[in-house]
Design a protein around this motif. Structure first.
Motif, PDB file in Angstrom:
ATOM      1  N   ARG A 327      16.506 -35.359  22.595  1.00 39.68           N
ATOM      2  CA  ARG A 327      16.789 -33.941  22.362  1.00 39.68           C
ATOM      3  C   ARG A 327      18.091 -33.735  21.606  1.00 39.68           C
ATOM      4  O   ARG A 327      18.214 -32.844  20.787  1.00 39.68           O
ATOM      5  CB  ARG A 327      16.839 -33.197  23.721  1.00 39.68           C
TER       6      ARG A 327
ATOM      7  N   PHE B  75      17.535 -18.159  15.855  1.00 37.93           N
ATOM      8  CA  PHE B  75      18.184 -19.406  15.390  1.00 37.93           C
ATOM      9  C   PHE B  75      18.593 -19.341  13.913  1.00 37.93           C
ATOM     10  O   PHE B  75      18.462 -20.315  13.179  1.00 37.93           O
ATOM     11  CB  PHE B  75      17.253 -20.615  15.604  1.00 37.93           C
ATOM     12  N   GLU B 141      15.545 -29.029  14.711  1.00 32.77           N
ATOM     13  CA  GLU B 141      16.193 -28.274  15.779  1.00 32.77           C
ATOM     14  C   GLU B 141      15.547 -26.896  15.947  1.00 32.77           C
ATOM     15  O   GLU B 141      15.303 -26.455  17.072  1.00 32.77           O
ATOM     16  CB  GLU B 141      17.695 -28.140  15.465  1.00 32.77           C
ATOM     17  N   THR B 144      12.183 -27.355  17.552  1.00 34.37           N
ATOM     18  CA  THR B 144      12.339 -27.696  18.969  1.00 34.37           C
ATOM     19  C   THR B 144      12.804 -26.492  19.786  1.00 34.37           C
ATOM     20  O   THR B 144      12.283 -26.223  20.869  1.00 34.37           O
ATOM     21  CB  THR B 144      13.326 -28.876  19.117  1.00 34.37           C
ATOM     22  N   ARG B 145      13.767 -25.759  19.251  1.00 32.02           N
ATOM     23  CA  ARG B 145      14.229 -24.565  19.972  1.00 32.02           C
ATOM     24  C   ARG B 145      13.107 -23.534  20.088  1.00 32.02           C
ATOM     25  O   ARG B 145      13.021 -22.819  21.086  1.00 32.02           O
ATOM     26  CB  ARG B 145      15.431 -23.937  19.261  1.00 32.02           C
ATOM     27  N   GLU B 148      10.942 -24.639  22.867  1.00 33.26           N
ATOM     28  CA  GLU B 148      11.615 -24.395  24.149  1.00 33.26           C
ATOM     29  C   GLU B 148      11.643 -22.912  24.496  1.00 33.26           C
ATOM     30  O   GLU B 148      11.435 -22.528  25.651  1.00 33.26           O
ATOM     31  CB  GLU B 148      13.039 -24.970  24.109  1.00 33.26           C
TER      32      GLU B 148
END
Lengths: 343, 281
Positions: A327, B75, B141, B144-145, B148
């Motif tokens: 991560r 983001f 990122e 992935t964010r 999530e």
């Protein structure tokens, strides 16, 4: 040690070795066929002393050459035809290897070796790319480029290991996953993607070692692990130097390959600095191809201690840590968050 | 069938020109007709004659997908850096500056929440117009964010991919984004999330070999090039002609690799219906 495969940076070493061979042959009372040109006729005493000096010199030169390899030279060493492969390490480390075949869907990919084995005190599942030694084996293995059935076989066996809480050890040694019609048809991308997702949540310890080439998704497809290490002269990156040179420099030749290899930061040391791997496992002086047994010993002791450590963690926290390990990888600039209204 | 299908793969490469040339009129790579740009644009960037799907950037894609005015960006505070000090014929730093100036975007990915036909969703779109939509640390990122955030808020996740793959200029770090995003999808999966992966022309390399092929449902736009290796690499490896339509959406559908081929005008309603069927509305 007549090396038909010569790395140009090994020339000084080979010259010394040739002289040693010549002298030793003469000491044994033979005239060698390819006598070193500058080997003087010496008395047996002198010859013995000379051999002694040359041995020390060889050792020193090897050390010098191999501590100063450029990135591209490292790639050449990682591809050395005598470099030990997955099956060699298995043979050198495991006493009772029990190979497991087939993906139960399509076939059995010889480029991916799987099976149970014992490493030191640990029962484990071994998974690794196999490049092949003989021409026939190389062709069958597509030079270490696995097909989707190879990745699916690996996952199936890893899930089997998880069921019995058997730790997993993977050896990465591939220029990349196979680019071909059948591979695409059968879902090369999907096979790798599923491995990435599933390996991230296997409830058993996983360690991966890049033993030779770590080319792109084909390598990562069996390298989502709790601990990742590389042998000193292995490489690991998103693309091969030639592939990168062909795309960004529009041509792959010695010069652009050298530049690409350097730019890609593919050596063990670079990967360690970037946090992509956790450890570098030392190879014997002059590379694993000079002393496979020595390389296997170093590999074995790293695996034994890594597994001993990981086996103490409970599976849930193991999986959590593995998640966090990947991560946090990536570098970017994060400015103060703008006022974001959450939907 | 269009003329494109009859051509060989190396010849097809000019389709790259789909970065739409300036001017009122342009030639459709699908049917070779001259089409009026405005008409094409008002037709969701599809050819009015043959429905050839022109490539669209992330902003336009979001405009097409989201209910008007419902998109809330997320983001937007991430921007790329040059961790490797990468240099080929140009430095990565220079490339980034040039791409940013050209596109007025920080990197090749946009994400946010929106409504799709009234259903709340989290959308994340890769942008082909920025370094071929390649995935470096920032794209990885944001993806992935997004995963999530969708997990936390229990939102259906729609990722629209269009990418040449992992970004070479961030080398090993780009490679790691594949593992990172796929691992996040494992958690999303465990939380019972719905991930609709939409593949557009072209989706290849590290993006295909990670999150793009991990959709609970995988949709693809017609005739999109989708694969792990590019056709040129494959041809160089096997030294044979590639089969007709190889690596195109319809071919993948036949091979069992994707769920549906969906034309752009139906994309919104297809997504909405999947959200309904899975009870994620």
């Amino acid at each position: 040690m007549a090396a038909f495969y010569q790395l140009e940076f090994e020339k000084p070493i080979l010259e010394i070795e040739r002289e040693i061979e010549t002298l030793e042959a003469r000491l044994a009372g033979r005239e060698p066929a390819d006598a070193a040109p500058d080997a003087q006729p010496l008395s047996p005493d002198q010859a013995l002393r000379r051999v002694e000096t040359l041995r020390a010199q060889r050792e020193q030169t090897l050390r010098d050459v191999y501590t100063r390899l450029t990135a591209w030279e490292t790639v050449r060493v990682a591809r050395h035809p005598k470099r030990p492969q997955t099956r060699d390490y298995i043979e050198l480390m495991c006493k009772d290897f029990c190979e497991l075949h087939g993906d139960r869907r399509f076939g059995d990919d010889p480029a991916m070796v799987c099976g149970f084995g014992r490493i030191g005190p640990h029962r484990c599942l071994l998974v690794g790319h196999q490049k092949g030694r003989t021409t026939q084996e190389k062709l069958a293995c597509h030079f270490g480029c696995a097909h989707p059935e190879g990745y699916r076989k690996a996952l199936l066996k890893m899930q089997l290991a998880e069921k019995y809480r058997v730790p997993i050890v993977t050896f990465v040694d591939t220029p990349g996953a196979y680019p071909g019609v059948g591979a695409e048809q059968r879902g090369q991308a999907e096979a790798i993607a599923v491995n990435l997702r599933e390996m991230s949540r296997l409830h058993t310890p996983i360690v991966s070692i890049v033993i030779g080439e770590g080319g792109s998704g084909g390598a990562l497809g069996i390298a989502v692990a709790d601990r990742v290490a590389m042998l000193t002269h292995a490489w690991y990156s998103v693309i091969s130097p030639e592939g990168c040179a062909a795309i960004l420099w529009k041509q792959a030749n010695e010069q652009t390959n050298t530049a690409a290899a350097k730019a890609l930061k593919l050596t063990a040391r670079d990967n360690l600095e970037l946090g992509i791997i956790d450890d570098v496992i030392e190879e014997p002086i002059g590379g694993a191809h000079r002393d496979p047994a020595g390389a296997a010993r170093n590999l074995e002791s790293w695996i034994i201690s890594a597994l001993a450590d990981l086996k103490q963690q409970d599976p849930a926290s193991l999986v959590e840590r593995r998640y966090q390990r990947f991560r946090r990888l990536g570098q970017y600039i994060e400015t103060a968050p703008p006022v974001e209204t959450l939907g | 069938m269009t003329k494109v299908a009859a051509r060989t793969w190396t010849e097809i490469k000019p389709a790259r020109k789909a970065v739409i040339p300036e001017g009122l009129w342009l030639r459709c790579p699908g049917c070779s007709q001259m089409v009026y740009r405005k008409q094409m644009e008002s037709n969701l960037h599809c050819c009015p004659e043959c429905q050839h799907h022109f490539r669209v950037g992330a902003a336009e894609r979001i405009r097409q997908l989201a209910d008007e005015g419902s998109f809330e960006p997320l983001f937007t505070n991430l921007s790329p850096t040059d961790p490797l000090k990468f240099k080929d014929v140009k430095t990565y730093q220079d490339r980034l500056v040039a791409e940013q100036a050209k596109s007025r975007e920080a990197d090749a990915c946009k994400a946010g929440t929106c409504f799709i036909k009234g259903r709340p969703a989290l959308v994340c779109v890769l942008d082909l117009s920025f370094m071929m939509g390649s995935m470096g640390s920032v794209v990885g990122e944001i993806v992935t964010r997004s995963i999530e955030a969708a997990t936390e808020r229990d939102l259906p996740l729609v990722i629209v991919s269009g990418s040449g793959g992992a970004r070479m200029q961030e080398a090993g770090l780009s490679l790691m984004q594949m593992a990172k995003s796929s691992a996040a999808l494992a958690r999303f999966d465990e939380a019972g999330g719905l991930f609709i992966s939409v593949l557009t022309d072209p989706t290849t390399g590290g993006v295909t070999a990670s999150f793009a092929m991990l959709g609970d449902v995988i949709l693809a736009e017609p005739k999109a090039l989708i694969g792990f290796a590019g056709p040129r690499v494959i041809q160089q490896t096997i030294r044979q002609e590639l089969p007709e339509g190889f690596q195109r959406s319809e071919y993948l559908l036949e091979a069992g690799m994707i769920d549906r081929v969906v034309a752009r005008p139906q994309l919104r309603s297809e997504i909405a219906r999947l959200i309904d069927y899975t009870g994620k509305a």
